[in-house]
Enzyme design. Structure first.
Site, short mmCIF file in Angstrom:
data_model
loop_
_atom_site.label_atom_id
_atom_site.label_comp_id
_atom_site.label_asym_id
_atom_site.label_seq_id
_atom_site.Cartn_x
_atom_site.Cartn_y
_atom_site.Cartn_z
N ARG A 227 0.93 -1.08 -0.06
CA ARG A 227 -0.04 -0.04 -0.13
C ARG A 227 0.92 1.38 0.02
O ARG A 227 1.90 1.31 0.69
CB ARG A 227 -1.08 0.07 1.42
CG ARG A 227 -2.00 -0.81 1.45
CD ARG A 227 -3.03 -0.28 0.15
NE ARG A 227 -4.41 -1.41 0.27
CZ ARG A 227 -4.57 -2.35 -0.57
NH1 ARG A 227 -3.74 -2.63 -1.58
NH2 ARG A 227 -5.75 -3.04 -0.53
N GLU A 256 -4.27 7.28 -5.56
CA GLU A 256 -4.38 6.29 -6.71
C GLU A 256 -5.49 6.88 -7.43
O GLU A 256 -6.77 6.97 -6.87
CB GLU A 256 -4.47 5.12 -6.51
CG GLU A 256 -3.04 4.51 -5.89
CD GLU A 256 -3.35 2.84 -5.53
OE1 GLU A 256 -4.06 2.18 -6.16
OE2 GLU A 256 -2.07 2.43 -5.08
N HIS A 275 -1.42 -0.43 -9.86
CA HIS A 275 -1.91 -1.27 -8.88
C HIS A 275 -2.56 -2.60 -9.63
O HIS A 275 -3.84 -2.67 -9.67
CB HIS A 275 -3.26 -0.64 -8.31
CG HIS A 275 -3.42 -1.27 -6.80
ND1 HIS A 275 -3.79 -0.51 -5.64
CD2 HIS A 275 -3.59 -2.35 -6.55
CE1 HIS A 275 -3.87 -1.10 -4.81
NE2 HIS A 275 -4.09 -2.55 -5.06
#
Ligand code: GLV
Length: 314
Positions: A227, A256, A275
């Protein structure tokens, strides 16, 4: 009449067909906007979700299960307004194989200097450099959950020496040394490539900063698949610009998508993946099959699979 099934995700439309297939006899409601979520939360018993909006749980009087789509539950917890008896579950382990493959791909790319060669091609330059070799390279894995263990096995099979950190360290047959998280600097000092696979909790938030970059070897590289909130991004930028570390690949960021004006896009020796590490082709179907199993378990009064320890946060 069986209870309805609710889902919230930014890509809610993609959830409708697999949820209807998994729950043919139930009403299925998929939301992607906060207003609809807030208006309907009082009806929800079983929720399948990624990134639900915060601040509405106090209205969730019928809620029995929150099933997080992936491994991370940091988008739900901590949640002081969520009743203690609501089961929160994740899909721990679901992506361990594909994600450890992704991790290994990035580790090998860094060892073999692939990003440097790709960058040279973009400038139409024949720029040579000596690739590293696996023998004699130490891989440091921060976080030995399901993904960390799968990565350790793959890397050790290829000939990497593996060291790791774990909150409560347990000896691992193929890991040379397992350090407690409090001894992370010792693991960093030994590692040529470091992979972050920790959950984001109050304990790990911003836990990788200037002191951790300073503890790394000068020619080491860093991969973050965990993360963004675990790493101090300004310390990361400083470490890259000052060449304190040799490079990094990040799949996750504090914000993000990574904002277009982030200096990280053009930081030296830094590569971005969006991601993507935990993805695989039938991810939604697999995750929804696990959700259906947990709904059935909760309805039967049995413990859910992969129930989260809310105090620990993972
Ligand atoms: C993805 O980021 C996950 O939490 O599984």
């Amino acid at each position: 009449m069986s209870s309805p099934i609710h889902a919230f995700a930014p890509f809610a439309a993609a959830l409708e067909a697999p949820l209807r297939a998994a729950f043919p006899d139930r009403k299925v409601v998929c939301w992607r906007d906060e207003a609809a979520f807030a208006a309907g939360i009082g009806e929800v018993e079983y929720l399948f979700t990624l990134g639900p909006p915060r601040g509405h749980w106090s209205g969730a009087s019928r809620l029995r299960l929150i099933q997080c789509l992936g491994a991370g539950v940091d988008d739900v917890l901590p949640a002081a307004d969520l009743r203690e008896d609501v089961v929160v579950a994740n899909n721990r382990g679901m992506a361990a194989e594909p994600m450890s493959e992704f991790a290994l791909t990035l580790v090998l790319a860094l060892v073999k200097r692939l990003p440097f060669f790709v960058a040279a091609q973009q400038e139409r330059e024949w720029r040579r450099a000596l690739p590293g070799r696996v023998a004699g390279t130490t891989l440091g894995i921060l976080g030995m959950g399901a993904i960390g263990q799968a990565l350790a096995e793959k890397a050790a099979a290829l000939g990497f020496r593996v060291v790791a950190t774990q909150r409560t360290p347990k000896p691992h047959p193929i890991v040379d040394q397992v350090f407690a998280s409090t001894a992370t600097h010792e693991a960093l000092a030994q590692s040529d490539v470091v992979v972050l696979l920790l959950p984001l909790t109050d304990e790990t938030a911003m836990s990788f900063g200037a002191a951790e970059f300073a503890a790394m070897k000068a020619d080491a590289t860093l991969v973050n698949l965990a993360r963004g909130g675990i790493v101090d991004e300004s310390a990361l930028l400083d470490a890259l610009v000052s060449e304190q570390i040799a490079g990094a690949i990040f799949d996750v960021f504090a914000q993000e998508p990574l904002p277009g004006d982030s200096p990280l896009w053009s930081a030296p020796n830094f590569w971005v993946t969006p991601h993507a590490a935990g993805g695989f082709p039938d991810l939604l179907e697999v995750a929804i099959t696990r959700f259906a199993d947990n709904v059935a378990r909760v309805e039967r009064g049995e413990p859910a699979h992969n129930q989260i320890d809310r105090a620990r946060g993972y």
